[in-house]
Design an enzyme around this catalytic site. Sequence first.
Site: not given
Ligand code: URA
Length: 239
Positions: A102
């Site tokens: 993310d």
């Molecule tokens: N889980 C999440 O919530 N975000 C990420 O970036 C990776 C795994």
Amino acid sequence: MRLDKLVSQAMDISRSQARGLVLTGCVAVDGQVVRAMDAQVDESASLSVDGKPISTQTELHLMLNKPAGLLTAARDSRAQTIMDILPPQLARLKCMPVGRLDKDTEGLLLLTSDGELAHRLLSPKREVEKVYEARVEGRLAQEDVQAFEHGIVLSDFTALPCTLTILSANDEETLAQVRLHEGKNRQVRRMFGSRGHEILTLKRLQFGPITLDENLPVGEHRALSAQELRALREAVGLG
Ligand code: URA
């Protein structure tokens, strides 16, 4: 590999443009001009065009210590992406991120030019382990550890059982580690969210056998070592 193919790949030009360069004597292999476009050339040979060396590298495997705030995406005119902090040769070698982190997640992101390797690493049936360190709002408790162990029920799926380890906790926030074997969209954030704990920071520390290099500053990348690449390939049956 055929010389015209190697030149076309190395320079990101069409096969016919590469042939033109070979036929007109612009291309040298290990210092010798070669005019035969079908000459078989070792990929480790030194290639030059008009006397200037060109890289014949066809494979690239990297780890990036991703900073928070960048999208895991191709270049975007509106937002900064990881491609803005990586060298331009990645595009030529089709070196792509293995999955996504993310925008606000930091830490280990693998990139590879090997599509089959990436595909296997992301395949749900291979259940490649990922390890995250999360700083979350509030105090986590043993019930949260048990809930993760049983598999958290989310609106559209039930997460596979995974391991939550509380590293330190006070009434304001908890530092914890999560080990899981799947990688659905925003999964770690959603699992903590469902327990009423918002994530303050999230960092990936491990992907399969690869651990984030602690000497790699945030925003920097490095090539995987031969040993790391071997371990990664073995982990998904490409040993
Ligand atoms: N889980 C999440 O919530 N975000 C990420 O970036 C990776 C795994």
